[in-house]
Design an enzyme around this catalytic site. Structure first.
Site, PDB file in Angstrom:
ATOM      1  N   GLU A 117      -0.511   1.235  -5.260  1.00  0.00           N
ATOM      2  CA  GLU A 117       0.987   1.523  -5.056  1.00  0.00           C
ATOM      3  C   GLU A 117       1.789   1.527  -6.171  1.00  0.00           C
ATOM      4  O   GLU A 117       2.918   2.270  -6.384  1.00  0.00           O
ATOM      5  CB  GLU A 117       1.508   0.911  -3.998  1.00  0.00           C
ATOM      6  CG  GLU A 117       0.977   1.339  -2.630  1.00  0.00           C
ATOM      7  CD  GLU A 117       1.276   0.126  -1.276  1.00  0.00           C
ATOM      8  OE1 GLU A 117       0.830  -0.659  -1.505  1.00  0.00           O
ATOM      9  OE2 GLU A 117       1.823   0.698  -0.487  1.00  0.00           O
ATOM     10  N   GLU A 137      -5.656  -0.706   3.459  1.00  0.00           N
ATOM     11  CA  GLU A 137      -5.001  -1.491   4.235  1.00  0.00           C
ATOM     12  C   GLU A 137      -5.330  -1.112   5.647  1.00  0.00           C
ATOM     13  O   GLU A 137      -5.527  -1.972   6.864  1.00  0.00           O
ATOM     14  CB  GLU A 137      -3.578  -0.957   4.024  1.00  0.00           C
ATOM     15  CG  GLU A 137      -2.664  -1.362   2.855  1.00  0.00           C
ATOM     16  CD  GLU A 137      -2.871  -0.479   1.755  1.00  0.00           C
ATOM     17  OE1 GLU A 137      -3.660   0.359   1.923  1.00  0.00           O
ATOM     18  OE2 GLU A 137      -2.235  -0.667   0.648  1.00  0.00           O
TER      19      GLU A 137
END
Ligand code: COA
Length: 270
Positions: A117, A137
């Site tokens: 990210e 995730e």
């Protein structure tokens, strides 16, 4: 200031090194806070023109958010989990994305979860041929929380992003290049040189022009075209009185004098 992130300044380029190599540079709250604090310092320092973010050690850029730490926020319920974990991580990536000086990620190894990210949020990225990316995730029973469910689809397109997000499987730097997540892939030993060369090419231009371009492209991406065009014209208007624009125009025109005068108004021709 903690040593979670090292900052070294050479030739107007600040290199921020995520510094927790024994934990694959996992991003704990102290590291996110250190990135935010360092960016505040870098913003205020006119002598720094560009930023490179990389990871310490030979394995990782960053293996993502510190799972042990955010698990204790999760254990406290949604309010604490969002306040301590999600908002902090989103603030960090939003600050990177909207920063007024170019931020280049030099991806030296694993860029998983929050590490990926940071790459998504940065303006430009160079990846080592030893880099490896993942959006894992979903394997933890969650979704990305530092903007990764939003930025990757915008960068890579919906289906390429969803393949990474829904499978959680790692992908190569060549795939990251093809997806538009990184700009270049280079041999590992040339990574920082390539990032510095990219930074040096950008900072030949005026800081005002660089900041205006970053602001227009970044803000405009999340708007419709009409609103984006307004941002573009506002940014240009701010440049009109700058010495940099006047010097740039004068230098170009000085090399190419007009062979005939420009009409003051098109109607003068009729
Ligand atoms: N959070 C906290 N600690 C982490 C971490 C993370 N995201 N990623 C790695 N670490 C720690 C490990 O706990 C280990 O610490 P220890 O030596 O004290 O036990 C150390 O870093 C090395 O990691 P390890 O798992 O032993 O290395 P590996 O080569 O076997 O596996 C990964 C590498 C990246 C596959 C594995 O570490 C991993 O799955 N990390 C989590 C990735 C992730 O899901 N990130 C998104 C979080 S939202």
């Amino acid at each position: 200031m903690t040593d979670r992130v090292l900052c070294e300044i050479t030739d107007t380029i600040a290199t921020l090194t995520l510094n927790r190599p024994d934990k694959l540079n996992a991003i704990d709250y102290a590291m996110a806070d250190a990135i935010l604090a360092l960016l505040d310092r870098v913003e205020a320092d006119d002598a720094i023109r560009a930023i490179i973010i990389t990871g310490a050690g030979d394995r990782a850029f960053s293996a993502g958010a510190d799972i042990h730490q955010f698990a204790s926020s999760v254990a406290q319920g949604p309010e604490a989990a969002v306040r301590d974990f999600v908002r902090r991580g989103q603030a960090m990536t939003a600050r990177i994305e909207s920063f007024c000086k170019p931020i280049i990620t030099a991806v030296n190894g694993l860029a998983f979860g929050g590490g990926c990210e940071i790459v998504e949020a940065s303006h430009l990225s160079v990846a080592s041929n030893r880099a490896l990316f993942a959006k894992p995730e979903i394997k933890l029973g969650m979704l990305p929380t530092f903007g990764g469910s939003q930025r990757l689809p915008r960068l890579a397109g919906r289906k390429r992003a969803l393949a990474a997000l829904l499978t959680g499987e790692p992908f190569s730097p060549a795939s990251a290049l093809e997806m538009g997540l990184v700009n270049q892939m280079v041999p590992h030993n040339q990574l920082l040189t390539a990032a510095r060369t990219l930074a040096a090419t950008i900072i030949r231009h005026t800081p005002q022009a660089v900041a205006a371009t970053l602001a227009a492209a970044t803000r405009g991406l999340n708007m419709d075209i009409a609103a984006g065009l307004l941002v573009e014209s506002e940014q240009f208007a701010r440049l009109v009185s700058t010495a940099g624009l006047h010097a740039g125009l004068k230098a170009w025109i000085g090399q190419r004098p007009l062979s005939r005068p420009v009409a003051a108004h098109p109607l003068e021709h009729s």
